[in-house]
Scaffold this active site. Structure first.
Site, PDB file in Angstrom:
ATOM      1  N   TYR A 204      13.514 -24.675   4.479  1.00 32.08           N
ATOM      2  CA  TYR A 204      13.924 -23.361   4.993  1.00 32.08           C
ATOM      3  C   TYR A 204      15.430 -23.310   5.180  1.00 32.08           C
ATOM      4  CZ  TYR A 204      14.944 -19.813   8.528  1.00 32.08           C
ATOM      5  OH  TYR A 204      15.497 -18.785   9.231  1.00 32.08           O
TER       6      TYR A 204
ATOM      7  N   GLY B 104       0.830  -1.196   0.000  1.00 30.58           N
ATOM      8  CA  GLY B 104       0.000   0.000   0.000  1.00 30.58           C
ATOM      9  C   GLY B 104       0.863   1.245   0.000  1.00 30.58           C
TER      10      GLY B 104
ATOM     11  N   PHE C 235      20.153 -18.431  16.304  1.00 28.86           N
ATOM     12  CA  PHE C 235      19.430 -19.575  16.842  1.00 28.86           C
ATOM     13  C   PHE C 235      17.999 -19.114  17.157  1.00 28.86           C
ATOM     14  CE2 PHE C 235      23.594 -20.950  16.472  1.00 28.86           C
ATOM     15  CZ  PHE C 235      23.718 -22.302  16.760  1.00 28.86           C
TER      16      PHE C 235
ATOM     17  N   ALA D 155      13.026 -12.341   4.510  1.00 29.07           N
ATOM     18  CA  ALA D 155      13.037 -13.785   4.233  1.00 29.07           C
ATOM     19  C   ALA D 155      11.742 -14.406   4.723  1.00 29.07           C
ATOM     20  CB  ALA D 155      14.222 -14.459   4.922  1.00 29.07           C
TER      21      ALA D 155
ATOM     22  N   LEU E 123       7.985 -20.602  20.783  1.00 33.13           N
ATOM     23  CA  LEU E 123       7.642 -20.989  22.150  1.00 33.13           C
ATOM     24  C   LEU E 123       7.307 -19.803  23.052  1.00 33.13           C
ATOM     25  CD1 LEU E 123       7.350 -23.023  24.436  1.00 33.13           C
ATOM     26  CD2 LEU E 123       9.851 -22.982  24.705  1.00 33.13           C
TER      27      LEU E 123
END
Length: 309
Positions: A137, A36, A165, A74, A182
């Site tokens: 991935y 937009g 990580f 990504a 998590l």
């Protein structure tokens, strides 16, 4: 330096742009062409100017000139990548190649992932560990890494690959919005936004967590240190592991609320994944200063509860 940040409105990209601007750099943040009208802020931090572009439409990418690029745009969901592998290779590999061809800069920092290692037995994992990605991935990010590094070896640029990580925490009241991870999901349960947290197996799998602002500091150091023709790879992590059960207990302590869990069948996954970040500590003097689990959780909880009003 004048720096382009791709993915600058995203969770990590926002933190990186914020750090670069605070360090005195002139920062442009890439905003997708289909997002937009480009507002003046476009969800970007103070001091970051939005520019329009799409990594899969190279003719429309900003040319600069730029002294440096931090490439964070990504697709990042491991489980989704098994369902849509071609989409992940297009976005993560072709998008990176398009960026390298379109935007010429002397320095590049590329955001990669520990998923390139797969599930090695050696812990903590050093950069010398052989890459063996176990997901589309991870494979797409490894292929993009190789494009970046071979490009740097032509002398066209200096490149640093940062393999991260688990990133968590909050800056400027912006927490990780991805509830497939998590800590965001456990906090959503504590806030009453979800009825329970699914735990695979016995909850003893150990992972480490790095504050997003500590990661952003690594990007600034890497960008300022690299020189044309160099290519470096660094792990970036805290090295301090916590089991799933421990993370849940920490969320309950910090929030003062219960996190009901539902046990699911165990998945085939590494029992421990920890980072050896000794190389970036030695070479760039980087140290995590905000990555203690209680601080990560407290900041994320505050951001969540403020957003809920």
């Amino acid at each position: 330096m004048r720096v382009l940040v791709t993915g600058a409105a995203g969770y990590i990209g926002y933190a990186v742009g914020r750090r670069l601007a605070a360090a005195g750099h002139e920062v442009d943040g890439l905003v997708r062409r289909d997002a937009g009208p480009v507002r003046r802020d476009a969800g970007l931090p103070d001091g970051v100017r939005p520019v329009r572009g799409d990594l899969l439409v190279p003719d429309g990418l900003p040319r600069g000139p730029y002294d440096g690029v931090c490439h964070l745009a990504a697709l990042t969901r491991v489980r989704e990548s098994f369902e849509r592998p071609l989409r992940y290779f297009a976005a993560n590999v072709q998008g990176t190649v398009n960026l390298l061809e379109a935007v010429h800069a002397d320095r590049l920092v590329f955001g990669s992932t520990a998923a390139v290692y797969g599930t090695p037995e050696r812990q903590p994992i050093p950069e010398s560990e052989a890459a063996a990605p176990a997901s589309p991935y991870g494979a797409s990010k490894l292929a993009a890494e190789q494009a970046v590094r071979f490009h740097a070896r032509t002398g066209a640029a200096g490149a640093v690959v940062l393999r991260t990580f688990n990133v968590a925490g909050s800056v400027d009241g912006r927490a990780d919005p991805d509830e497939t991870r998590l800590i965001p999901k456990a906090l959503a349960v504590a806030a009453g936004r979800a009825p329970h947290l699914d735990v695979n197996g016995d909850g003893l799998a150990v992972r480490e967590y790095l504050h997003v602002d500590d990661l952003a500091a690594a990007y600034v150091l890497a960008l300022e240190a690299v020189r044309p023709g160099e290519d470096r790879v660094y792990n970036v992590g805290s090295g301090a592991g916590a089991a799933v059960r421990e993370v849940i207990a920490a969320v309950e302590r910090v929030t003062g609320r219960p996190v009901p869990t539902r046990r699911r069948p165990a998945r085939p996954e590494a029992p421990v994944l920890l980072c050896d970040a000794s190389a970036i500590r030695a070479d760039l003097g980087w140290r995590p200063v905000r990555s203690a689990l209680p601080e990560i959780i407290a900041g994320s909880w505050s951001a969540l509860t403020c957003a809920d009003g």
